[in-house]
Design a protein around this motif. Structure first.
Motif, PDB file in Angstrom:
ATOM      1  N   ALA A 277       0.866  -1.179   0.000  1.00 51.97           N
ATOM      2  CA  ALA A 277       0.000   0.000   0.000  1.00 51.97           C
ATOM      3  C   ALA A 277       0.896   1.221   0.000  1.00 51.97           C
ATOM      4  O   ALA A 277       1.914   1.258   0.702  1.00 51.97           O
ATOM      5  N   HIS A 278       0.525   2.226  -0.788  1.00 53.23           N
ATOM      6  CA  HIS A 278       1.310   3.456  -0.893  1.00 53.23           C
ATOM      7  C   HIS A 278       0.375   4.650  -0.903  1.00 53.23           C
ATOM      8  O   HIS A 278      -0.689   4.614  -1.527  1.00 53.23           O
TER       9      HIS A 278
ATOM     10  N   TYR B  40      -2.672   7.317  -4.331  1.00 56.59           N
ATOM     11  CA  TYR B  40      -2.654   6.112  -3.489  1.00 56.59           C
ATOM     12  C   TYR B  40      -2.796   4.874  -4.365  1.00 56.59           C
ATOM     13  O   TYR B  40      -3.329   4.922  -5.480  1.00 56.59           O
ATOM     14  N   ASN B  41      -2.316   3.761  -3.854  1.00 56.47           N
ATOM     15  CA  ASN B  41      -2.580   2.462  -4.460  1.00 56.47           C
ATOM     16  C   ASN B  41      -2.471   1.379  -3.397  1.00 56.47           C
ATOM     17  O   ASN B  41      -1.785   1.540  -2.389  1.00 56.47           O
ATOM     18  N   ILE B  42      -3.170   0.286  -3.625  1.00 53.05           N
ATOM     19  CA  ILE B  42      -3.143  -0.852  -2.720  1.00 53.05           C
ATOM     20  C   ILE B  42      -3.356  -2.113  -3.541  1.00 53.05           C
ATOM     21  O   ILE B  42      -4.121  -2.117  -4.509  1.00 53.05           O
TER      22      ILE B  42
ATOM     23  N   SER C 119      -1.647  -6.491  -4.187  1.00 50.39           N
ATOM     24  CA  SER C 119      -0.805  -7.597  -3.764  1.00 50.39           C
ATOM     25  C   SER C 119      -0.252  -8.332  -4.979  1.00 50.39           C
ATOM     26  O   SER C 119      -0.901  -8.398  -6.024  1.00 50.39           O
TER      27      SER C 119
END
Length: 230
Positions: free
Chosen positions: A135-136, A156-158, A160
């Motif tokens: 996550a950023h 933002y980003n999230i 996997s």
């Protein structure tokens, strides 16, 4: 990483954007430096609109007339530094800083002609030996040309990554940001990527698909490219 995006991006025109991002990167156990030099070509860009990073960020004085343009995009320089390595349930903590140099042609609408500055924080976790959530979040200080009324934004980003085997990696991610121009939708995208690593060092290929989820995003995007690791 040549990519193609199509959508209205909050305008009354359908834009076709070819975005070819070439990057050079240095990385060790704690530091990652990345320089991105893109080339872009766009058709259907309304007169008065401006791009940044392959998306429409300004629609000042937009007319019904459109044009096509090509040239170098905005060059990005980024630095990531791991201050705490991942351990157990504690994710790695990675602050970062970015500079967008306004190298794209403002007169052609390929950029705003101004620099942007961004600071942020990343959290990178490892679950077992195959699952890598991340996550950023970052705050971008946006360069504002006279008369454009652009605003600073959060990005933002999230997502996997999943290590299928020693060669194949799958990644799913939600990526978004506020709109730089008040009154318009910010970009929000669902991205799915497949990486095939030819060498243990990470040389290989990537294929990704982008599905826009807001009026500020492309309807769809696709990209394919590769990297060589020394």
């Amino acid at each position: 990483m040549p990519s193609f995006f199509q959508g209205s991006f909050g305008t009354n025109s359908t834009l076709n954007i070819f975005y070819n991002d070439t990057y050079f990167q240095y990385q060790n156990s704690t530091l990652r430096l990345k320089l991105e030099v893109p080339y872009l070509s766009v058709s259907g860009l309304p007169n008065g609109a401006s791009l940044s990073g392959g998306s429409v960020v300004s629609r000042k004085g937009v007319s019904t007339q459109t044009h096509s343009a090509s040239g170098i995009g905005d060059v990005w320089l980024a630095a990531h530094y791991t201050v705490l390595q991942s351990s157990g349930l504690m994710p790695a903590i990675v602050p970062f800083a970015k500079i967008k140099f306004g190298t794209a042609s403002a007169s052609q609408g390929l950029g705003t002609g101004r620099n942007d500055y961004e600071i942020g924080m990343g959290l990178d976790e490892t679950i077992g030996a195959r699952i890598f959530p991340f996550a950023h979040i970052a705050y971008r200080f946006v360069g504002n040309p006279p008369g454009n009324n652009l605003q600073n934004i959060w990005t933002y980003n999230i997502g996997s990554s999943y290590l299928v085997d020693e060669h194949n990696v799958l990644t799913g991610m939600f990526d978004g940001a506020q709109s730089e121009q008040p009154g318009y939708s910010g970009p929000a995208d669902l991205v799915v990527a497949w990486n095939y690593n030819v060498t243990r060092a990470g040389s290989g290929f990537q294929l990704y698909f982008d599905k826009g989820l807001s009026n500020g995003s492309p309807d769809f995007g696709i990209g394919i490219g590769g990297q060589v690791v020394f």
